[in-house]
Structures are given as C-alpha cells and as structure tokens.
Design a protein around this motif. Structure first.
Motif, mmCIF file in Angstrom:
data_model
loop_
_atom_site.group_PDB
_atom_site.id
_atom_site.type_symbol
_atom_site.label_atom_id
_atom_site.label_comp_id
_atom_site.label_asym_id
_atom_site.label_seq_id
_atom_site.Cartn_x
_atom_site.Cartn_y
_atom_site.Cartn_z
ATOM 1 N N ALA A 203 23.224 29.264 -27.755
ATOM 2 C CA ALA A 203 23.916 29.097 -26.474
ATOM 3 C C ALA A 203 23.195 27.972 -25.743
ATOM 4 O O ALA A 203 22.001 28.100 -25.450
ATOM 5 C CB ALA A 203 23.845 30.395 -25.666
ATOM 6 N N PRO A 204 23.861 26.841 -25.456
ATOM 7 C CA PRO A 204 23.154 25.636 -24.986
ATOM 8 C C PRO A 204 22.426 25.763 -23.664
ATOM 9 O O PRO A 204 21.515 24.993 -23.394
ATOM 10 C CB PRO A 204 24.281 24.596 -24.877
ATOM 11 N N ASN A 205 22.806 26.713 -22.812
ATOM 12 C CA ASN A 205 22.236 26.761 -21.471
ATOM 13 C C ASN A 205 21.411 28.014 -21.195
ATOM 14 O O ASN A 205 21.218 28.379 -20.040
ATOM 15 C CB ASN A 205 23.367 26.652 -20.428
ATOM 16 N N GLN A 206 20.907 28.656 -22.251
ATOM 17 C CA GLN A 206 20.129 29.879 -22.083
ATOM 18 C C GLN A 206 18.685 29.666 -22.525
ATOM 19 O O GLN A 206 18.391 28.764 -23.311
ATOM 20 C CB GLN A 206 20.738 31.031 -22.887
ATOM 21 N N GLY A 207 17.805 30.514 -22.029
ATOM 22 C CA GLY A 207 16.412 30.504 -22.450
ATOM 23 C C GLY A 207 16.023 31.846 -23.015
ATOM 24 O O GLY A 207 16.855 32.725 -23.235
ATOM 25 N N SER A 208 14.708 32.035 -23.255
ATOM 26 C CA SER A 208 14.170 33.300 -23.772
ATOM 27 C C SER A 208 14.860 33.763 -25.056
ATOM 28 O O SER A 208 14.977 34.961 -25.317
ATOM 29 C CB SER A 208 14.262 34.411 -22.705
ATOM 30 N N SER A 209 15.339 32.800 -25.860
ATOM 31 C CA SER A 209 16.010 33.094 -27.134
ATOM 32 C C SER A 209 17.250 33.956 -26.957
ATOM 33 O O SER A 209 17.700 34.621 -27.898
ATOM 34 C CB SER A 209 15.032 33.767 -28.120
ATOM 35 N N ILE A 210 17.834 33.948 -25.777
ATOM 36 C CA ILE A 210 19.063 34.696 -25.532
ATOM 37 C C ILE A 210 20.225 33.968 -26.190
ATOM 38 O O ILE A 210 20.384 32.754 -26.047
ATOM 39 C CB ILE A 210 19.304 34.858 -24.012
ATOM 40 N N VAL A 292 40.247 45.029 -28.802
ATOM 41 C CA VAL A 292 39.956 44.585 -27.435
ATOM 42 C C VAL A 292 38.876 43.502 -27.511
ATOM 43 O O VAL A 292 37.802 43.728 -28.077
ATOM 44 C CB VAL A 292 39.466 45.748 -26.545
ATOM 45 N N THR A 293 39.205 42.325 -26.979
ATOM 46 C CA THR A 293 38.230 41.237 -26.932
ATOM 47 C C THR A 293 37.626 41.187 -25.535
ATOM 48 O O THR A 293 38.336 41.016 -24.540
ATOM 49 C CB THR A 293 38.889 39.886 -27.259
ATOM 50 N N LEU A 294 36.307 41.363 -25.481
ATOM 51 C CA LEU A 294 35.578 41.350 -24.213
ATOM 52 C C LEU A 294 34.864 40.012 -24.066
ATOM 53 O O LEU A 294 34.141 39.588 -24.964
ATOM 54 C CB LEU A 294 34.556 42.481 -24.177
ATOM 55 N N MET A 295 35.067 39.339 -22.936
ATOM 56 C CA MET A 295 34.427 38.050 -22.676
ATOM 57 C C MET A 295 33.741 38.091 -21.319
ATOM 58 O O MET A 295 34.375 38.426 -20.310
ATOM 59 C CB MET A 295 35.447 36.909 -22.704
ATOM 60 N N ASN A 296 32.450 37.759 -21.299
ATOM 61 C CA ASN A 296 31.726 37.709 -20.034
ATOM 62 C C ASN A 296 32.302 36.607 -19.153
ATOM 63 O O ASN A 296 32.663 35.532 -19.638
ATOM 64 C CB ASN A 296 30.234 37.456 -20.279
ATOM 65 N N VAL A 297 32.378 36.877 -17.850
ATOM 66 C CA VAL A 297 32.985 35.905 -16.934
ATOM 67 C C VAL A 297 32.154 34.628 -16.822
ATOM 68 O O VAL A 297 32.667 33.586 -16.406
ATOM 69 C CB VAL A 297 33.194 36.513 -15.526
ATOM 70 N N ASN A 298 30.871 34.703 -17.191
ATOM 71 C CA ASN A 298 29.996 33.528 -17.151
ATOM 72 C C ASN A 298 29.517 33.152 -18.550
ATOM 73 O O ASN A 298 28.386 32.728 -18.740
ATOM 74 C CB ASN A 298 28.788 33.787 -16.240
ATOM 75 N N GLY A 299 30.402 33.294 -19.527
ATOM 76 C CA GLY A 299 30.030 32.949 -20.901
ATOM 77 C C GLY A 299 29.866 31.454 -21.083
ATOM 78 O O GLY A 299 30.261 30.643 -20.235
ATOM 79 N N GLU A 300 29.281 31.088 -22.207
ATOM 80 C CA GLU A 300 29.078 29.662 -22.522
ATOM 81 C C GLU A 300 30.415 28.992 -22.859
ATOM 82 O O GLU A 300 31.328 29.633 -23.386
ATOM 83 C CB GLU A 300 28.121 29.530 -23.704
ATOM 84 N N GLU A 301 30.486 27.703 -22.573
ATOM 85 C CA GLU A 301 31.692 26.935 -22.868
ATOM 86 C C GLU A 301 31.602 26.215 -24.209
ATOM 87 O O GLU A 301 32.591 25.676 -24.693
ATOM 88 C CB GLU A 301 31.957 25.919 -21.754
ATOM 89 N N SER A 302 30.402 26.178 -24.781
ATOM 90 C CA SER A 302 30.251 25.496 -26.069
ATOM 91 C C SER A 302 29.149 26.155 -26.877
ATOM 92 O O SER A 302 28.390 26.974 -26.363
ATOM 93 C CB SER A 302 29.947 24.012 -25.865
ATOM 94 N N ILE A 303 29.080 25.770 -28.130
ATOM 95 C CA ILE A 303 28.089 26.289 -29.072
ATOM 96 C C ILE A 303 27.321 25.104 -29.656
ATOM 97 O O ILE A 303 27.913 24.064 -29.981
ATOM 98 C CB ILE A 303 28.777 27.062 -30.220
ATOM 99 N N LEU A 304 26.005 25.278 -29.783
ATOM 100 C CA LEU A 304 25.167 24.267 -30.432
ATOM 101 C C LEU A 304 24.726 24.807 -31.787
ATOM 102 O O LEU A 304 24.185 25.915 -31.876
ATOM 103 C CB LEU A 304 23.948 23.959 -29.558
#
Length: 890
Positions: A203-210, A292-304
């Motif tokens: 996830a391009p904008n996360q830290g702590s290996s999240i 049922v597809t669950l998507m967080n409202v603040n999910g990432e917009e891209s994948i690295l």
C-alpha cells in the motif's frame, strides 16, 4: 520551553503514534521542558488531553469515552469515526470528557514548539507541517516538501532511480483497474512476466508494514488476498459466513475492524455505508447476496508491486550534526522470525531481533551509511530520518522506505541507535528539539523569534551540564532467566526512563542473568540496555569487550552532538556483586518478573547487603510466586479461588494414562493449564480435550528447549511464543458466569503506605476490565502498545451508583487478599467477578503478582492515574515506601 506533543492522528498507525507520544511526554527533560499533550483524534480534531488519558493502553480505551458509546450487545471497542457523522457540537461534547478542543490559531497560547510523533497520512506528508508553519509554530523533523516526498513510495522510487540509487523492479496499478479486471490471474501472469517472483505487494501510503505481503509462488488466491489487503478490501461469502458460530463471527468482525491488520471501519458493504462493527455484523447476518465486498472508505487508490530483494534487511537512523551535515548512525539488521517484518515483529519485544551494527563486512556497513546519508540529502530531509533497506551478498544496497518520522517506543530504532553514540532517550529528544529549531530558522520565517528561542535553549543546556545535582541513585534490575525476561527488560527500561528525566533520581541500569544458584549482575551502558530483548543484552554483557570499529568511528563523527548533550557516560558493561552494588547505589527497583525476583531470591540478597527495594518482602514473595500455594492459603481464609491441582512430571512420565485419568476424575473440560510459577500469560492455555492436555504436558515436560512439532499444531502455538520447561504445572477449573447476571475479568492494582505510626495502609485502585480477543489474555494484549482492550474503571454496571457499590465490594476482596498474603509496596491482582441480582458480587482470585509489569502500556498506570498519580509519581511512591520500610526495620 513548552513542548506540544502531537500524537494519535488519523492514520492506521495512530496507536503506535499514541504510544510514541507517551514516550516523548515521559522522557522530555523536566529541567528544560514542560510537556503539553496534544491528542489528534481520527477526525482531525486537536485536543489538549487531560494527562491521565496519556497512560491508557490504546486510544479506544478512552476515546470515545464509554458514556458516548451506543448500546451494544457485544461491547465492541471503536474509534470515533464508527459513531457516524457527528456534528461539531456532538464532537465537542465527546472531546470535553477527555480534554479541551484547541484550534490552530490558539496553539501559541499553549506551547512554543510542536514535537510531532504523528505517522502516515496527515502526519508525515507535510499537512501538519504546513499548518504549523502557517501559524508560526516551530516543529520537529523534516519540512513540508521532504515530508510530502517521504510519505509517497511511488514518488520516492522515481526520485531515487533518477539519482542513481539501486532499485528493485517496480510497477503500479490502480484500484479501478483491479476492480474492473474480471480474471485476476491475467494480471498475475503480467506481473510475473514484468517483475518476476517473488514480489512484494504494498500500500503506497502506509507505514509500519501495514498492507504489505509477499507472494512467493504463482498462487492466484494468495495474490488476490494480498492485493485486497493492500487496498483494504475484504470479500465475504454469505454461505461461508452462515457456517460460523456467533463467537467466530465476533472474532471475524473484531479482526476486520483492526486498522493495522484488518481493513478497518467505516466500510462500504456492496455500496452501503456502515460505520459501527455491530451494524456490519447485522448486515452480514441479514445479507441475501452471494458475496459481500467490503471496502474501507479511506482505502488506497493504487498498488505498488516490487521485486523481492534477497539479502539482509536493515534500518538506519540519519541525524544532522551542528553544521547540518548528515551522520548515519550504526545500521541495525532485522533478524525476522517470519518472512515479513510486520507490525507485531516491529513493536513486541522478542518477536524479532535487532543486531547493531548489521553483521556484514565493515566496507558494506560504510556503504549502507553512505547511501543513507546521500538519500537524506537527496530528498532534502531535515533533523533526522529512518531509512530502511536491504543489502545483498555482493554488497549492493537497496533503500526502499525513507521515513521522516520514526516510531518512538522505548525499544525503537530511534532510541536504539542513538544510544550507540551515548545518548539516552531524554538527551536524544533534547537534541531533536534543538536541531529542529535550528532548521526552522533556515526557512526565513519568524527568524528573530526562533533565534531567541534557540539561544535560550542553548544557554539552558549549558547550565544543566555544569550544574552539580545530588540525586538518589537507584539500581534498576531487569532481565532474569525466566520466560518473562523480555517483558522484564521492557519494564526495567520504562522505569529507567521515567527516573532519568526526573530531578530527584539517577537510575543505574543493571542486568541480571545466570541461574537460580548464581545470580550474575552487570551494570550496563545505555546502548546495551536498549538492545532489542533480554537475550541480546545477555549476549552483549557476556561478550562485548571492545566497541565495533564502525561504532567507534560514528562516535567520533558525532562528537559535537554528544559533547553538548551527554556528560560522562559508561562505555562498557561490567560485572558487579550485590555487596558492590550496595556501595554504588542507595536503593534498588526490582523490575524482574517470575523467578528470580518475585520469588524472594533477589530480595534475600539485597537484605543481606542492606539495600532497600520495591515490592513485597521475602516471605510474601515466596508465597505469591507459587500459584498453587497462594490459592490454598486464600481458600483457607474464605477467598473464592478456582478448583486447582498440580500435575508432576514424574507422575506423567511414569504413567501418562493414569495421570490423565486422575485429572479427569476431578476436572471437566474445558480447563485452564498454566505454569505454577510464571506469569505474563506465558503458556496459559484453555484445554478443551484430552488431546490438548497431552500436548500441553508434552510441551511443559519436554527435555530440550526446542518445541515439539506435534504439540505445536495441537495447541496452535505462535512462532517465538514463550513456553517454559517445568517439572510441574497447574490445572484449574475454567471460571464461568455460573448463572451470574454479569461476568467479567478484571485486574486491580494497589499501593501501600506507612502512616505516622508506622502501620501499613492499603490504597486499592479502581480495577480494569480486561477483554481477551482469544481464549485467554495474550502477551500482546497485556503489554504491546495498541493491543488489548482494557476498560478502566471496569464496567460492573451501567448504573453509576450500582457500579460504585460493586467496585467497593471487589476492592474489599482485593485488599483482604493483599493483607492475607502480607503484600507490601505494590501489586497487581487478577480476578473474575460474578455480579448477581441486587448488585451482589463474587470475586474469584486468579493470581497475584508481587512485581507487576511496568511497561508503558500496562493497565496499572491507567488505574493509578484515576487516583492522581502520574507514572513517575507512582514509581516515586513505590521507592519512597521501600526507603521508609528500611528505615523502620533499623
């Protein structure tokens, strides 16, 4: 100088930020700074936090407060965003229960400098830095531009590649592309052709290996799971959901709502917005859709996607000297138990090893340092940064994760590497503040004001260095050789750090190792005390004779830093006897858990040499270390305890079938099995059948330290889980509600004092309610910052008056227990409570800890805060009691 500590925040790393802010709050030099806690909630509100909430284990333990939570059948703990769309007045009503809202234009009224421990989006991306600059508040760390670069992994890769840094193969794709790709196997084929296997999904904008996972082989299911994890998407099949028990459903929702390892809330469920875990549970229970597809409202917009780099993983802190030149501190090798250096590996003691400096040839270490310093300058970082990377077998350095804010837990790289040049946490924080002020002056904004601040701070630092202060010397003994040794080190470090920033005490860190018949004591320098865990410290105190050549070089390079902030400092560990310790210090704080420490052995040696110490005396300690004997004594005095028995190795080895038959005559499954003289949840298991009992006994009675493969599977043991070898263990009835209207597990702390006549007086704190995610309370839930769910005070009843009545009954039993066992100093008592009609409570004692854990996240500090004790003042009261007890005994 008033230091506003910004912690919490809106990112998924908010719990580590919260814990880091607490570390800064406790370690700021009290002769130089006044700490002002500024909690940032997940809606972006700035809250001048009442100090007692700083010591909660997690944000959810206090915010939103229990009184603001909607009625729930399952008592889910939530963040404020799960309350839905709140008006400003509704937010203010919640904020006013824990502190006071402050607006950016008011910042200057409350603090002179902002120390940023915020992580991820809104904290490391230039947002808060820009806000502070707008209002002329100097702040710690990098500026706006470098922070914005530091958060965006894609931009970093492009800049690093253009600057000639070695880089793995990378590619990206968007969430829209992912969702519109009907057959995901086609995309996997494309990535294998483009990147190769194995590759890393980020996830391009996360830290702590999240949101990070590694795909080792062509496996479409694992690929889909990894990408969904990074996008914070979860797919639930209704047919599978319906097969779950209610308990499994609750665990699924709890895990899913975890902002670090789950997707978090709020979510869109097939387009329907759901804020609360219970709303999600109800939606899934009532869903008639196949999937049922669950998507967080603040999910990432891209994948690295990155090619996997084989080699040694490292992390390196880079700091600036007085002239602004970067100095790379000794890089630390991360020795992982699991493939990924994930969230738990990073922050829980003993889950990984940190080796400093990294174990490679000196030339390779210098290559790492050179590349990290070059990247620091290339990305225009300021003050400090943490740069992660890999080095392969031929010495190629790949830098893959520059961070403008480092984790600031006591055992983090931030403090760990600074200690190698002689800076303790308090001194390093002073350096960060001073250097940050110098950097902010360079911006050309508000220069004269900032220069005056800098001049005043410099004068205070010089004054402090030259001042002769007569302090009480306290040996903080930590480590040991039990399964609780790593937690003991965390406790000891916390005590050391609380005392080192005080004006009253001078702590001396002492490591204990050896055996029951031969205690080996070592006075250790700060860099060894801050090693990753007890095993690393033991290795260093036994083996270290000379500093590593690279560390010698770095110490010389950093001379103008250390000369400013450090007086004389111990360089090498040395062995010391108890008699010699009595010549060196005035008092001892025993931060040991289990044996030795809680068994009276260390206390016996300290009494021989006349040293006062914390906690209970020899005889009381000898009783409470033995859970079986403790239960027997308490039962004889009318205290409720679980039915219990000991299982001995000799009986088991001679005839396992007979041993099982004897147990099954008295006990019905499920039962609790645990060591009779260990704590910290080591090897505490809920045993549901004969197979699990056999596996538990085989593990406990094994001849070699190595785990046995069969029992590992049966007991679902985690990697690196502590499971001691013993000659006997304890089994108990599983304590249940037994028809009670309300049933809960609690832990209660207490403190003793001496009145004017020298009589012992007990102060029993409000107990905490402990909520285990699994079958029993885990090590992580007890001691890892951001883990566990502790409600303080415990929720005995929704009615405030009834709650008060029940709490008084429980605390009376805890006090009676302490008096029966002759506990002195302080202690923690664990119990179950059954609440019946008419608010009558039955308290069943589980165990007594005469030297309870004193890690930053432990709930005894939540309890003492209610009674007005900050952790330092609680520790001071413990030490004061030890001194007075010693004086009376003479």
């Amino acid at each position: 100088m008033r230091i506003g500590i910004f912690f919490g925040g809106q990112s998924r790393e908010r719990e580590i930020s919260f814990a880091g802010g607490r570390t800064v709050y406790d370690n700021l030099n009290k002769s130089l700074f006044e700490a002002v806690p500024v909690f940032v909630d997940s809606l972006g509100n700035f809250i001048l936090l009442n100090w007692e909430y700083i010591y909660k284990g997690t944000i959810r333990d206090f915010y939103p407060p229990v009184s603001a939570l909607p009625a729930s059948s399952y008592n889910f703990q939530i963040y404020i965003e799960s309350l839905g769309d709140l008006s400003i007045s509704e937010q203010d009503a919640i904020i006013n229960k824990v502190g006071k809202r402050i607006r950016p234009e008011e910042f200057r009224q409350y603090f002179d400098f902002a120390f940023l421990t915020l992580h991820g989006p809104f904290g490391e991306d230039g947002n808060i830095q820009g806000l502070l600059e707008w209002y002329n508040i100097p702040y710690s760390g990098s500026g706006i531009l470098s922070s914005a670069i530091g958060i965006n992994k894609k931009v970093q890769k492009d800049l690093m590649r253009n600057a000639g840094f070695a880089s793995p193969r990378t590619t990206t794709f968007t969430r829209t592309e992912w969702l519109n790709t009907e057959y995901k196997g086609d995309l996997l084929e494309k990535l294998i052709h483009q990147i190769g296997l194995p590759f890393v999904i980020k996830a391009p904008n996360q830290g702590s290996s999240i949101g990070v996972s590694v795909l080792n082989e062509k496996d479409n299911a694992r690929f889909v799971a990894g990408v969904n994890r990074s996008l914070f998407i979860q797919e639930v099949y209704t047919a599978t959901w319906k097969t779950y028990s209610e308990e499994q459903k609750i665990r699924f929702i709890t895990s899913l709502a975890d902002i670090r390892e789950g997707i978090g809330l709020p979510v869109y469920a097939n387009g329907t917005l759901l804020h609360h875990p219970e709303a999600l549970l109800n939606y899934l229970n009532n869903s008639r859709e196949e999937q049922v597809t669950l998507m967080n409202v603040n999910g990432e917009e891209s994948i690295l996607i990155e090619s996997f780099i084989p080699g040694k993983e490292f992390s390196c802190i880079v700091v600036q000297d007085e002239q602004g030149k970067p100095i790379a501190l000794p890089p630390t090798e991360i020795v992982k138990v699991t493939e990924l250096f994930d969230y738990r590996s990073k922050y829980l003691p003993g889950m990984s090893r940190k080796v400093t400096p990294i174990h490679v040839p000196e030339a390779h270490i210098e290559k790492i340092r050179s590349e990290c310093s070059r990247l620091f300058e290339q990305l225009q970082f300021n003050v400090y940064a943490r740069i992660d990377g890999f080095i392969n077998s031929v010495g190629e350095v790949f830098l893959n994760d520059p961070n403008t804010t480092s984790g600031m837990l006591p055992s983090s790289f931030f403090f760990h590497q600074a200690a190698e040049i002689g800076l303790n946490p308090s001194q390093f924080l002073t350096y960060i503040i001073r250097t940050s002020l110098y950097e902010r002056i360079k911006s050309g904004k508000n220069n004269l004001y900032l220069q005056n601040q800098l001049n005043t701070l410099d004068a205070d630092i010089i004054r402090l260095q030259s001042a002769a202060v007569d302090k009480i010397k306290v040996a903080v003994i930590m480590g040991g050789f039990s399964s609780e040794r790593h937690i003991s080190v965390e406790s000891g470090r916390n005590i050391y750090e609380k005392l080192s920033s005080s004006v009253k005490y001078q702590p001396v860190p002492v490591f204990l190792t050896g055996s029951e018949g031969n205690h080996e004591l070592y006075v250790m320098p700060i860099n060894i005390m801050l090693k990753d865990n007890a095993d690393d410290i033991k290795e260093k105190v036994h083996a270290q004779k000379e500093k590593h050549p690279v560390i010698k070089k770095i110490v010389a390079e950093a001379g103008n830093i250390t000369s400013k902030y450090v007086g004389s400092a111990l360089e090498y560990p040395y062995a010391i006897s108890y008699a010699e310790l009595a010549e060196l210090v005035d008092e001892v704080f025993i931060a040991l858990h289990g044996r030795p420490g809680e068994d009276g052995a260390v206390q016996t040696e300290l009494e021989k040499v006349g040293l006062p110490y914390n906690g209970s005396g020899v005889e009381s300690s000898r009783i409470t270390i033995n859970k079986y004997e403790t239960n027997r004594i308490l039962r004889n005095h009318g205290i409720s305890v679980a039915n219990h028995a000991l299982v001995y190795k000799n009986d088991w080895v001679q005839n396992p079938a007979q041993a099982i038959a004897d147990i099954e005559k008295v006990f019905r499954y499920p039962i609790i099995a645990k060591p009779a003289d260990d704590g910290c949840s080591s090897a505490v298991k809920k045993i549901k059948n004969r197979q699990e009992l056999e596996a538990f006994a085989q593990m406990m009675f094994r001849e070699l330290p190595e785990f046995l493969s069969g029992p590992i599977q049966v007991l679902s043991l985690k990697r690196n889980e502590e499971f001691p070898q013993k000659d006997y263990f304890l089994i108990e009835d599983l304590i249940t509600a037994n028809g009670a209207r309300h049933f809960l597990e609690v832990t209660g702390g207490l403190l003793t004092k001496l009145d004017e006549s020298g009589n012992l007086v007990y102060e029993v704190f409000e107990p905490s309610e402990t909520l285990a995610v699994g079958e029993v309370l885990s090590l992580e839930e007890k001691f890892l910052a951001g883990e566990g769910q502790n409600i303080t005070p415990a929720r005995f009843s929704r009615d405030p008056q009834a709650n008060k009545t029940i709490s008084a009954q429980v605390r009376a039993v805890l006090e009676k227990t302490a008096k029966i066992l002759q506990i002195e100093g302080y202690a923690r008592i664990d119990a179950f409570v059954r609440v019946y009609e008419n608010n009558q409570a039955e308290t069943i004692i589980i165990e007594v800890n005469s030297l309870p854990g004193m890690t930053p996240a432990t709930c005894i500090f939540h309890q003492t805060a209610i009674n007005g004790y900050k952790p330092y003042h609680f520790i001071d009261a413990i030490l004061d009691f030890g001194m007075k007890r010693k004086a009376i005994s003479h």
